[in-house]
Scaffold this motif. Structure first.
Motif, PDB file in Angstrom:
ATOM      1  N   HIS A  22       0.835  -1.210   0.000  1.00 19.85           N
ATOM      2  CA  HIS A  22       0.000   0.000   0.000  1.00 19.85           C
ATOM      3  C   HIS A  22       0.871   1.262   0.000  1.00 19.85           C
ATOM      4  O   HIS A  22       1.246   1.770   1.050  1.00 19.85           O
ATOM      5  CB  HIS A  22      -0.919   0.007   1.232  1.00 19.85           C
ATOM      6  CG  HIS A  22      -2.018   1.034   1.155  1.00 19.85           C
ATOM      7  ND1 HIS A  22      -3.316   0.753   1.509  1.00 19.85           N
ATOM      8  CD2 HIS A  22      -2.008   2.336   0.767  1.00 19.85           C
ATOM      9  CE1 HIS A  22      -4.057   1.846   1.335  1.00 19.85           C
ATOM     10  NE2 HIS A  22      -3.273   2.824   0.891  1.00 19.85           N
ATOM     11  N   HIS A  24       1.532   5.066  -2.527  1.00 24.03           N
ATOM     12  CA  HIS A  24       1.035   5.891  -3.646  1.00 24.03           C
ATOM     13  C   HIS A  24       2.197   6.636  -4.301  1.00 24.03           C
ATOM     14  O   HIS A  24       2.916   7.368  -3.615  1.00 24.03           O
ATOM     15  CB  HIS A  24       0.016   6.918  -3.145  1.00 24.03           C
ATOM     16  CG  HIS A  24      -1.175   6.308  -2.447  1.00 24.03           C
ATOM     17  ND1 HIS A  24      -2.302   5.906  -3.124  1.00 24.03           N
ATOM     18  CD2 HIS A  24      -1.399   6.006  -1.141  1.00 24.03           C
ATOM     19  CE1 HIS A  24      -3.182   5.399  -2.259  1.00 24.03           C
ATOM     20  NE2 HIS A  24      -2.662   5.447  -1.051  1.00 24.03           N
ATOM     21  N   PRO A  67      -2.884   1.746  -4.532  1.00 25.84           N
ATOM     22  CA  PRO A  67      -4.358   1.777  -4.545  1.00 25.84           C
ATOM     23  C   PRO A  67      -4.941   3.160  -4.789  1.00 25.84           C
ATOM     24  O   PRO A  67      -5.972   3.503  -4.234  1.00 25.84           O
ATOM     25  CB  PRO A  67      -4.708   1.256  -3.149  1.00 25.84           C
ATOM     26  CG  PRO A  67      -3.587   1.720  -2.294  1.00 25.84           C
ATOM     27  CD  PRO A  67      -2.356   1.827  -3.166  1.00 25.84           C
ATOM     28  N   LYS A 137     -10.961  -0.909  -5.305  1.00 24.57           N
ATOM     29  CA  LYS A 137     -10.717  -0.073  -4.138  1.00 24.57           C
ATOM     30  C   LYS A 137     -11.987   0.663  -3.738  1.00 24.57           C
ATOM     31  O   LYS A 137     -12.723   1.163  -4.590  1.00 24.57           O
ATOM     32  CB  LYS A 137      -9.616   0.954  -4.473  1.00 24.57           C
ATOM     33  CG  LYS A 137      -9.290   1.955  -3.364  1.00 24.57           C
ATOM     34  CD  LYS A 137      -8.370   1.368  -2.319  1.00 24.57           C
ATOM     35  CE  LYS A 137      -8.161   2.305  -1.124  1.00 24.57           C
ATOM     36  NZ  LYS A 137      -7.391   3.514  -1.430  1.00 24.57           N
ATOM     37  N   HIS A 199      -5.585  -0.079   6.792  1.00 23.59           N
ATOM     38  CA  HIS A 199      -5.453   0.871   7.898  1.00 23.59           C
ATOM     39  C   HIS A 199      -5.901   0.332   9.252  1.00 23.59           C
ATOM     40  O   HIS A 199      -6.144   1.096  10.188  1.00 23.59           O
ATOM     41  CB  HIS A 199      -6.179   2.201   7.594  1.00 23.59           C
ATOM     42  CG  HIS A 199      -5.845   2.767   6.258  1.00 23.59           C
ATOM     43  ND1 HIS A 199      -4.628   2.533   5.639  1.00 23.59           N
ATOM     44  CD2 HIS A 199      -6.550   3.543   5.386  1.00 23.59           C
ATOM     45  CE1 HIS A 199      -4.613   3.140   4.464  1.00 23.59           C
ATOM     46  NE2 HIS A 199      -5.760   3.745   4.278  1.00 23.59           N
ATOM     47  N   ASP A 256       1.543   3.453   3.335  1.00 24.44           N
ATOM     48  CA  ASP A 256       0.574   4.393   2.759  1.00 24.44           C
ATOM     49  C   ASP A 256       1.266   5.712   2.415  1.00 24.44           C
ATOM     50  O   ASP A 256       0.674   6.788   2.517  1.00 24.44           O
ATOM     51  CB  ASP A 256      -0.600   4.634   3.735  1.00 24.44           C
ATOM     52  CG  ASP A 256      -1.816   5.240   3.045  1.00 24.44           C
ATOM     53  OD1 ASP A 256      -1.833   5.318   1.802  1.00 24.44           O
ATOM     54  OD2 ASP A 256      -2.751   5.652   3.760  1.00 24.44           O
TER      55      ASP A 256
END
Ligand SMILES: [Zn+2]
Length: 319
Positions: A22, A24, A67, A137, A199, A256
């Protein structure tokens, strides 16, 4: 092994290697970026993504699951540039990242029409390319599972049932969204072994997380560095306890991290760092601090590492 779709095309699942589940490579509001492109420096965004992904590669990362969905500025051409220039595979998704808002376009069309949009991304390609999504997602956050959020979840679920694609659901443990999200997927007939609730590591309530694991889903301990939600020591204690209880096969560990994010003005990052809201947030923190700490507590050995960073993402993506 079955194929997994990446932004560079299908690869044998056995070649995914070490995976960050996970992260970005860029996160921004696509409407703002489309209306005021001059406010964004695409070269600086690309440079930041290359720096972050190259750093992850230096720790052996071969694949990144990104994601970023609708409203996060998903851009598979940008992702492919990052993958091409770093040699790290990127796995893209389809879906909608919203805590409640839905455009009228989807408000006035039903769940199955929304699902058709996702299925097209999974089976034909995204944004006019032949790059296909590998997973779905959706998100639930502080407002809870609102009517719109539920609609997105059901559309994602139906697309999963029809295509076999796995699901990642952003969740917010502070308001306990996870169980309701799983319930919706179960009602729609989704194979819960293909669901990842992201999360979960934002809480140190091991019972809450274990309740989700007992349903058969994967849980994300995936926000290392975001101290505003939970500091690293508490995240590690939670991870250690879940490992002691034998849940290695259900955990995803990640950060994340957003190589760039437009939610705040550029100077905010330093302020957050100085205030302790974030700490060493990056695509490498788990390798620099988390794995060593878990090894020290004797809950992480090479086999456990392989389970979490190689086998779990592969199993989630391919069943
Ligand atoms: Zn995320």
């Amino acid at each position: 092994m079955p194929d997994v779709q990446t932004v560079q095309g299908a690869v044998d699942a056995g070649e995914l290697g070490t995976v960050l589940a996970h992260e970005h490579v860029r996160f921004r509001d696509e409407a703002v970026a489309a209306e005021w492109p001059g406010r964004y420096d695409e070269q600086a965004e690309l440079d930041a993504a290359l720096v972050a992904v190259t750093a992850a590669r230096s720790f052996g990362v071969q694949t990144i699951v990104d994601p970023t969905a609708m409203f996060g500025g998903r851009d598979v051409r940008f992702m492919k540039r990052v993958a091409d220039e770093t040699g790290v595979r990127i796995v893209a998704c389809t879906g909608i990242y919203s805590y409640d808002y839905l455009p009228h376009y989807f408000e006035n069309r039903d769940v199955d029409v929304m699902a058709e949009h996702f299925i097209s991304d999974l089976q034909h390609g995204i944004q006019g390319t032949d790059i296909r999504a590998a997973f779905l997602k959706c998100a639930a956050d502080a407002p809870g599972v609102t009517e719109h959020v539920e609609k997105i979840h059901r559309a994602v679920a139906r697309a999963s049932v029809q295509t076999g694609a796995p699901i990642m659901a952003h969740s917010m443990p502070a308001v306990g969204t996870g169980p309701r999200q799983v319930e919706i997927f179960a009602e729609e007939g989704v194979d819960l072994a293909r669901v990842q609730i992201a999360h979960c590591g934002d809480t140190d309530d091991v019972g809450y997380i274990e309740g989700l694991i007992d349903r058969g889903v994967y849980v994300g301990l995936d926000r290392y560095g975001l101290e505003m939600f939970l500091p690293i020591d508490k995240r590690n204690a939670t991870a250690a306890e879940l490992l002691r209880r034998g849940h290695a096969e259900r955990l995803m560990i990640s950060q994340d991290y957003c190589a760039t994010i437009d939610w705040f003005p550029p100077e905010a990052e330093q302020v957050f760092e100085s205030q302790g809201a974030i700490r060493k947030w990056s695509m490498t923190l788990v390798f620099e601090e988390v794995i060593p700490a878990l090894r020290e507590q004797q809950v992480m050995d090479d086999e456990t590492f392989n389970t979490i960073f190689v086998e779990n993402p592969r199993r989630w993506l391919t069943a």
